[in-house]
Write an enzyme that holds these catalytic residues in place. Structure first.
Site, short mmCIF file in Angstrom:
data_model
loop_
_atom_site.label_atom_id
_atom_site.label_comp_id
_atom_site.label_asym_id
_atom_site.label_seq_id
_atom_site.Cartn_x
_atom_site.Cartn_y
_atom_site.Cartn_z
N GLU A 21 0.92 -1.19 0.10
CA GLU A 21 0.08 -0.04 -0.11
C GLU A 21 0.93 1.19 -0.01
O GLU A 21 1.73 1.36 0.74
CB GLU A 21 -0.96 0.15 1.27
CG GLU A 21 -1.54 1.27 1.60
CD GLU A 21 -2.50 1.84 0.44
OE1 GLU A 21 -3.34 1.19 -0.01
OE2 GLU A 21 -2.28 3.09 -0.05
N ARG A 65 -26.64 10.28 -10.46
CA ARG A 65 -25.55 11.32 -10.04
C ARG A 65 -25.07 12.33 -11.32
O ARG A 65 -24.99 13.44 -11.17
CB ARG A 65 -24.20 10.49 -9.63
CG ARG A 65 -24.59 9.84 -8.39
CD ARG A 65 -23.49 8.81 -8.03
NE ARG A 65 -24.02 8.30 -6.64
CZ ARG A 65 -23.13 7.45 -5.78
NH1 ARG A 65 -21.66 7.40 -6.43
NH2 ARG A 65 -23.45 7.10 -4.84
N ALA A 72 -20.35 0.16 -5.71
CA ALA A 72 -18.98 -0.16 -5.68
C ALA A 72 -18.54 -1.14 -4.64
O ALA A 72 -17.67 -1.89 -4.69
CB ALA A 72 -18.30 1.20 -5.28
P1 ADP Z 1 -11.09 -0.34 -4.22
O1 ADP Z 1 -12.48 0.35 -3.97
O2 ADP Z 1 -10.90 -0.80 -5.65
O3 ADP Z 1 -10.31 -1.25 -3.15
P2 ADP Z 1 -9.44 1.96 -2.97
O4 ADP Z 1 -9.69 3.18 -3.44
O5 ADP Z 1 -10.30 1.38 -1.67
O6 ADP Z 1 -9.97 0.99 -4.13
O7 ADP Z 1 -8.10 1.30 -2.55
C1 ADP Z 1 -7.08 1.17 -3.48
C2 ADP Z 1 -5.71 1.40 -2.60
O8 ADP Z 1 -4.49 1.24 -3.65
C3 ADP Z 1 -5.52 2.77 -1.84
O9 ADP Z 1 -5.38 2.60 -0.63
C4 ADP Z 1 -4.34 3.33 -2.71
O10 ADP Z 1 -3.60 4.15 -1.92
C5 ADP Z 1 -3.56 2.06 -3.18
N1 ADP Z 1 -2.81 2.38 -4.22
C6 ADP Z 1 -2.77 3.04 -5.54
N2 ADP Z 1 -1.68 2.89 -6.16
C7 ADP Z 1 -0.98 2.24 -5.67
C8 ADP Z 1 0.72 1.74 -5.81
N3 ADP Z 1 1.26 2.22 -6.96
N4 ADP Z 1 1.33 0.82 -4.91
C9 ADP Z 1 0.62 0.68 -3.83
N5 ADP Z 1 -0.67 0.90 -3.69
C10 ADP Z 1 -1.35 1.78 -4.24
#
Ligand code: ADP
Length: 455
Positions: free
Chosen positions: A34, A283, A437
């Protein structure tokens, strides 16, 4: 340094957490990486409602629903651009996913309350405790602790690693300027969310959505996963479908949860004191309608009758205090007082509210045909806030098959690469319906975890 796992999950939102826990339970050695210091992504800051046709709360409330009706609502709400097969799979797997959340992850859903978002034929969205994604992200965290799934925060995935046959076998990442290589024996799961916070990327697809718009998204939601997969010739779909959320903070762009009173009958008016759109419209329709009003703003109004059922002012006290301090929301004993606080036409607003009360009494909204039925706005205290739309959800993204395997530009599976959640572009079509979602990320996160662990 190099680290070895069976399954590497990129991103710790709802999709990544669902995938990681499922993969672990299927016997895989799993890690989540993350990029932010905190876990949860957009999934943490959502209201957290989840559409589940035929759920236990509907049954106890005597609400009839079916997988077919949910599929129809979802496809129609997205202008039939969603993939029918994937939408059906999401609908069929919604109930098992919700039961898993309730019974195994221990998400606390309200037993006697449901949400009906715009575009849905019936009330079908389960509501997590306190109406926020924090409820399930915290329970997910407890489960990852229990299962000893490591979560490497402040670790940014930068590239996918392929072997000579094109199979994805690992991830390059960076932590504090140091390179880390994560090898994945069985698979990599892309769960990086959408690209709503990336102004350059979103204006590439929709020039209008430049930085005049705020975003409801967490800071990390920059489309990294889409870009990484595109380097492997992954195909994207529907990228120009970017959803704005109509009712947001006029400065920060943050989504307004207190204004969810709208789903219980709160009305939306303009500076001239008139309603201008059905409050339960899609929306995109509401957002566009608001941008056509004076100052590109709208005002949400409700009274005690609605608050008693919706309880949004009660539940989202912090939001009220913040908005109130900034002069963006007030509570008052008369509607006139609220109108003068915001400079809304008082006379016109009083007439409008009279009409709404009449429509509520007759059970028919002759102005906009409100599909939930309008409620009276007669009893003090009254609440009013100012809002505008901001960028909320990117419907487009990677293309996957029913096993969440990522497809390339020729429609061929990219071996070893799976994707789930907002990073994908399969189910929502041109417009995601509220509450879909959470259903999407949980259902497909679970499938990704199971499939990756099995290979
Ligand atoms: P979803 O609803 O699809 O699960 P979210 O927005 O809740 O998506 O979560 C996506 C997560 O991925 C976020 O916490 C974001 O910070 C993380 N993230 C995005 N890009 C990267 C990356 N390059 N490396 C690691 N984590 C990432």
């Amino acid at each position: 340094t190099e680290q070895n796992f069976d399954v590497v999950v990129i991103g710790s939102g709802g999709a990544g957490l669902s995938a990681a826990i499922t993969a672990k339970n299927a016997g895989a050695d799993v890690v989540i990486i993350e990029k932010m210091p905190t876990v949860g992504g957009n999934s943490l800051i959502t209201g957290g409602q989840m559409n589940v046709p035929g759920n236990w709360v509907q049954k106890s409330m005597g609400i009839e629903d079916s997988i077919d009706v949910f599929v129809q609502d979802t496809l129609k709400g997205g202008d039939y651009l969603g993939d029918p097969e994937m939408v059906r799979l999401m609908a069929e797997e919604a109930l098992p996913a919700a039961e898993w959340l309730r019974d195994y992850i221990k998400v606390d859903f309200y037993p006697d309350q449901l949400f009906q978002f715009g575009g849905h034929s019936v009330k079908r969205a389960l509501i997590p405790r306190n109406h926020t994604g924090a409820e399930w992200i915290s329970k997910f965290m407890a489960k990852t602790d229990e299962l000893e799934i490591p979560i490497h925060t402040r670790t940014t995935a930068t590239a996918l690693i392929q072997d000579q046959n094109g199979r994805v076998i690992g991830v390059e990442a960076e932590k504090n300027g140091q390179k880390i290589t994560y090898m994945a024996d069985r698979g990599v799961i892309m769960a990086t969310g959408g690209f709503g916070a990336n102004v350059a990327m979103r204006t590439k697809y929709v020039p209008e959505l430049d930085n005049r718009y705020g975003t409801t998204n967490a800071r990390g939601i920059m489309g990294d996963g889409i870009v990484m997969a595109q380097k492997l010739n992954a195909k994207t779909h529907n990228m120009e479908s970017i959803q704005t959320y109509p009712i947001c903070h006029t400065d920060t762009g943050v989504i307004s949860l207190i204004a969810d009173s709208r789903f219980f009958g709160a009305i939306v008016v303009n500076k001239e004191g008139h309603r201008f759109v059905e409050e339960l419209e899609r929306r995109d329709v509401i957002s566009r309608a608001i941008l056509a009003q004076t100052n590109q703003q709208a005002y949400v109004l409700w009274g005690s009758e609605i608050e008693q059922i919706a309880e949004t002012a009660k539940v989202h006290k912090d939001e009220f205090n913040e908005l109130n301090r900034k002069g963006m929301m007030y509570k008052a004993d008369s509607i006139e007082e609220l109108a003068s606080k915001f400079g809304v036409d008082k006379k016109a607003l009083m007439k409008q509210v009279e009409r709404v009360n009449q429509f509520a009494k007759n059970g028919k909204d002759s102005e906009f045909n409100h599909r939930g039925g309008l409620k009276p706005i007669m009893k003090a205290p009254f609440y009013m806030l100012v809002a505008k739309p901001s960028v909320h959800h990117t419907m487009g993204g990677l293309m996957t098959d029913t096993k969440t395997r990522v497809l390339d530009s020729k429609g061929k599976v990219i071996d070893g690469l799976y994707a789930a959640g907002e990073v994908t572009g399969m189910t929502h079509g041109s417009n995601r319906l509220g509450g879909n979602a959470i259903t999407d990320i949980t259902v497909f996160g679970r499938i990704a975890g199971k499939e990756a662990a099995a290979h």
